[in-house]
Design an enzyme around this catalytic site. Structure first.
Site, PDB file in Angstrom:
ATOM      1  N   ASP A  24      42.191  45.384  38.058  1.00  0.00           N
ATOM      2  CA  ASP A  24      41.811  44.066  38.561  1.00  0.00           C
ATOM      3  C   ASP A  24      40.304  43.959  38.368  1.00  0.00           C
ATOM      4  OD1 ASP A  24      41.053  41.842  39.999  1.00  0.00           O
ATOM      5  OD2 ASP A  24      41.790  42.563  41.945  1.00  0.00           O
ATOM      6  N   LYS A  87      31.785  38.020  35.981  1.00  0.00           N
ATOM      7  CA  LYS A  87      33.049  37.410  35.557  1.00  0.00           C
ATOM      8  C   LYS A  87      32.894  35.902  35.342  1.00  0.00           C
ATOM      9  CE  LYS A  87      37.935  37.329  37.038  1.00  0.00           C
ATOM     10  NZ  LYS A  87      38.844  37.921  38.043  1.00  0.00           N
ATOM     11  N   GLU A 187      46.562  36.985  37.396  1.00  0.00           N
ATOM     12  CA  GLU A 187      46.442  37.621  38.712  1.00  0.00           C
ATOM     13  C   GLU A 187      47.599  37.293  39.675  1.00  0.00           C
ATOM     14  OE1 GLU A 187      42.426  36.504  39.704  1.00  0.00           O
ATOM     15  OE2 GLU A 187      41.627  37.790  38.129  1.00  0.00           O
ATOM     16  N   ASP A 211      45.217  32.917  46.824  1.00  0.00           N
ATOM     17  CA  ASP A 211      44.200  33.935  46.528  1.00  0.00           C
ATOM     18  C   ASP A 211      42.802  33.411  46.847  1.00  0.00           C
ATOM     19  OD1 ASP A 211      42.432  35.771  45.480  1.00  0.00           O
ATOM     20  OD2 ASP A 211      43.439  35.983  43.549  1.00  0.00           O
TER      21      ASP A 211
HETATM   22  P1  ADP Z   1      37.384  38.874  44.073  1.00  0.00           P
HETATM   23  O1  ADP Z   1      38.819  38.696  43.744  1.00  0.00           O
HETATM   24  O2  ADP Z   1      36.594  37.595  43.926  1.00  0.00           O
HETATM   25  O3  ADP Z   1      36.753  40.019  43.367  1.00  0.00           O
HETATM   26  P2  ADP Z   1      38.046  40.065  46.649  1.00  0.00           P
HETATM   27  O4  ADP Z   1      39.467  39.742  46.702  1.00  0.00           O
HETATM   28  O5  ADP Z   1      37.673  41.488  46.508  1.00  0.00           O
HETATM   29  O6  ADP Z   1      37.258  39.161  45.614  1.00  0.00           O
HETATM   30  O7  ADP Z   1      37.381  39.476  47.965  1.00  0.00           O
HETATM   31  C1  ADP Z   1      36.050  39.644  48.246  1.00  0.00           C
HETATM   32  C2  ADP Z   1      35.696  38.758  49.388  1.00  0.00           C
HETATM   33  O8  ADP Z   1      36.452  39.127  50.525  1.00  0.00           O
HETATM   34  C3  ADP Z   1      34.234  38.879  49.774  1.00  0.00           C
HETATM   35  O9  ADP Z   1      33.685  37.578  49.974  1.00  0.00           O
HETATM   36  C4  ADP Z   1      34.298  39.656  51.078  1.00  0.00           C
HETATM   37  O10 ADP Z   1      33.205  39.328  51.907  1.00  0.00           O
HETATM   38  C5  ADP Z   1      35.597  39.156  51.646  1.00  0.00           C
HETATM   39  N1  ADP Z   1      36.144  40.033  52.680  1.00  0.00           N
HETATM   40  C6  ADP Z   1      36.474  41.332  52.572  1.00  0.00           C
HETATM   41  N2  ADP Z   1      36.924  41.804  53.748  1.00  0.00           N
HETATM   42  C7  ADP Z   1      36.862  40.771  54.618  1.00  0.00           C
HETATM   43  C8  ADP Z   1      37.166  40.607  56.008  1.00  0.00           C
HETATM   44  N3  ADP Z   1      37.616  41.615  56.743  1.00  0.00           N
HETATM   45  N4  ADP Z   1      36.986  39.385  56.559  1.00  0.00           N
HETATM   46  C9  ADP Z   1      36.524  38.358  55.832  1.00  0.00           C
HETATM   47  N5  ADP Z   1      36.221  38.440  54.526  1.00  0.00           N
HETATM   48  C10 ADP Z   1      36.376  39.633  53.933  1.00  0.00           C
HETATM   49 MG    MG Z   2      40.614  38.772  43.066  1.00  0.00          MG
END
Ligand code: ADP
Ligand code: MG
Length: 618
Positions: A24, A87, A187, A211
């Site tokens: 991912d 990205k 995804e 998502d």
């Molecule tokens: P991406 O798919 O864009 O790479 P992710 O799915 O990894 O992103 O999500 C990252 C986001 O999730 C970030 O903005 C992070 O701050 C948020 N995040 C992670 N854990 C928590 C949580 N416990 N509560 C709120 N937001 C969270």
């Molecule tokens: Mg993602």
């Protein structure tokens, strides 16, 4: 089925695990996973702390690279050397991101606006592909350490709305990292696979994949039947996610401290520090009710109630996108059997609650929302390895694909939201006598006129044997492969002359642009229709003018002088109307010419038949 090879540098024998890994490659975080004893697992760092690798790359003065958490630490101290959200730049030109420059803390440059962007660190330039490759290399090393063996094959996920250029760029990044990318997977498809949805052949269900990541929001509706995954529709917002929540808290703190936003933002280190603090607050606030810390006398305080007030708008925007996705798929919320939560931001209880309310059912959140896409990629990899034979995946193309026809009209060959892989063809012909070459221009978009759509590329079918206009039969075929990459073939069926291209567009289409194109196609439908009918009338009229002059030439002896003159006069009147913009006038003149020449044509036909019979020898 491990393979043995020799590492040329060290001279050591190395084992290739033969495993296909799932990756991912996220905007905020990236992960790698693989199938271990029949179960998908995301790989942790050697310290065993986290499966997430922040998608951040740092370069020091000597251009040595750090990736992940180590790079994230540099965001505050070295904002100009620390690259995040790469990205967003994949397959993009400077032109695409011009209004978003403030979003990036590093320098993005471009010599001319049509080519792909580069990132400047000191005197070095990096492409988004190279930077993504650094992240992929780090993931590859991580999994190789875990397996104590090499890996060389991967499945990489991308958002469903990624266009050709962005998918190609992702593939290239994999190649650069030393990975053979077997498949680019959407995804949401991966996320639903992670929940095992569809692996049981007898189930038929409709799934919503919600998502909400760091910087993007996507909603996808999938239908799964007989082990086939089909994406019914997708929607979302490419600038909506956890970052916006952080920013909203940031803004709130600036406001309650009476600070000047411009002053704070001019200090990149300070603003990054506040941003990270906001992220921390967001993660604990739902549990603790109140967050209270300080940075250099700046009061960083927020209550749960305020937090909910601040994010209400953001969540509401995602719900509007869900409504649109349902509408596109011709479904209502009640038709959805399961809702799958994906992305770190769906950990926020308020988000889960609102989405659960909207769909009227409990959401699926058993798996780690930030891992599900990688886990699904590993399952897809297993499918490709031939271990899960019954599963077939079908994804969807977000914008219509077609070619330009006479008058600049868009002729759609593969409509929007078609399943991929898919192929479709249509026959065309020439509009000029003896035409030897035919230009085929390929466009993407929803508008009736190609000028309003995006050109993906063009090519020329050469060497058509000279024939009268309308006689050649040219078959144009669009083949969209499982990665969403388009191949266009053109073949003249009478002579078998043939040519083909693979579409690699010059630069990417930003997702806002894509959203805008869809919106434009709705708001401009009426005026487009008017223009289309005018152009169609003009095309038809031009054909009739040509036919009339041919008719006059071929039947010179049969027609009286008066008939010839009258026909010419009506033809001239029609020609004059074509240069105007009045569709009704064109139609009227066409009718007049048709009406007058119809009996003449009959007479000519009878005469020609009679003379041909007369002349026939037995
Ligand atoms: P991406 O798919 O864009 O790479 P992710 O799915 O990894 O992103 O999500 C990252 C986001 O999730 C970030 O903005 C992070 O701050 C948020 N995040 C992670 N854990 C928590 C949580 N416990 N509560 C709120 N937001 C969270
Ligand atoms: Mg993602």
């Amino acid at each position: 089925m491990a393979k043995i090879s020799i590492d040329i540098q060290s001279g050591k024998v190395v084992k290739d695990s033969g495993i296909i890994i799932g990756i991912d490659l996220g905007t905020t975080n990236s992960l790698v996973a693989y199938m271990k004893d029949g179960l998908a697992v995301a790989v942790k760092d050697t310290d065993g702390k986290s499966t997430l690798v922040p998608s951040i790359v740092f370069f020091n003065e000597k251009n040595d690279v750090l990736v992940g958490d180590l790079a994230k630490d540099k965001l505050i101290s070295h904002p100009g050397r620390t690259i995040y959200s790469v990205k967003r730049l994949m397959g993009k030109s400077y032109h695409d991101i011009q209004n978003q420059e403030d979003y990036f803390g590093y320098k993005i440059i471009d010599e001319d606006t049509e080519s792909l962007v580069k990132i400047k660190v000191d005197q070095s330039y990096f492409t988004p592909i190279e930077l993504s490759a650094e992240i992929l290399k780090a993931l590859k090393i991580r999994v190789e350490k875990d397996l104590d063996a090499k890996v060389s094959k991967a499945v990489i996920t991308v958002p469903a709305y990624f266009n050709d250029t962005q998918r190609q760029a992702t593939r290239d990044a994999g190649k650069l990292a030393g990975l053979d990318v077997l498949r680019i997977v959407n995804e949401p498809t991966a996320a639903s696979l992670a929940y095992g949805i569809g692996l049981n052949k007898d189930e038929k269900q409709t799934i919503a994949v919600y998502d909400l990541g760091g910087g993007t929001f996507d909603i996808s509706l999938l239908q799964i039947e007989d082990g086939i995954f089909e994406v019914l529709s997708t929607n979302g917002d490419t600038f909506l996610g956890g970052d916006d929540i952080d920013q909203a808290i940031f803004n709130y703190w600036i406001q309650i401290n009476g600070l000047d936003m411009n002053v704070v933002q001019a200090n990149k280190s300070l603003s990054q520090e506040i941003r990270l603090k906001a992220e921390k607050a967001k993660k604990v606030i739902s549990k603790e009710g109140l967050f209270k810390e300080t940075i250099n006398n700046i009061n960083c305080q927020i209550s749960k109630e305020t937090f909910h007030k601040i994010i209400k708008n953001i969540v509401q925007k995602t719900i509007v996108a869900c409504q649109q996705a349902l509408k596109d798929a011709d479904l209502s919320a009640a038709d959805i059997d399961k809702v799958v939560m994906v992305g770190g931001s769906t950990r926020i209880p308020y988000v889960k609650e609102k989405i659960s309310d909207f769909f009227g059912k409990k959401v699926n959140d058993d798996l780690n929302p930030d891992e599900v896409v990688a886990l699904g990629a590993a399952i897809q990899a297993d499918v490709l390895a031939g271990n899960l034979k019954d599963v077939l995946l079908l994804d969807v193309t977000p914008l219509s694909l077609g070619i330009e026809t006479v008058g600049g009209l868009m002729d759609v060959i593969i409509p929007r939201n078609s399943k991929v892989p898919s192929s479709a063809g249509r026959n065309y012909t020439t509009s000029v006598d003896g035409q030897k070459n035919l230009k085929i221009a390929v466009y993407q978009g929803e508008r009736d006129l190609v000028d309003h759509n995006r050109k993906l590329g063009e090519f020329i079918l050469k060497g058509i044997p000279p024939m009268p206009a309308g006689l050649p039969k040219i078959e144009i075929q669009f083949i969209l492969n499982a990665d969403g990459i388009l191949k266009v073939k053109a073949k003249e069926l009478r002579s078998n002359v043939e040519t083909a291209i693979e579409i690699k567009s010059q630069y990417g289409l930003s997702e806002e642009e894509m959203g805008k194109m869809l919106m434009d196609s709705i708001t401009n439908a009426e005026s487009d229709m008017k223009i289309r009918s005018l152009l169609e009338a003009k095309n038809e009229a031009n054909n009739i003018v040509l036919a009339a002059s041919k008719f006059l030439k071929q039947n010179d002896e049969i027609l009286s002088t008066e008939e010839k003159e009258k026909t010419l006069q009506l033809t001239e009147a029609l020609k004059a109307s074509i240069s105007g913009e009045d569709k009704d006038l064109i139609n009227q003149k066409m009718d007049a010419l048709n009406e007058y020449t119809a009996p003449l044509a009959h007479r000519a036909l009878d005469h020609n038949i009679a003379s041909s019979i007369k002349g026939k020898k037995i």
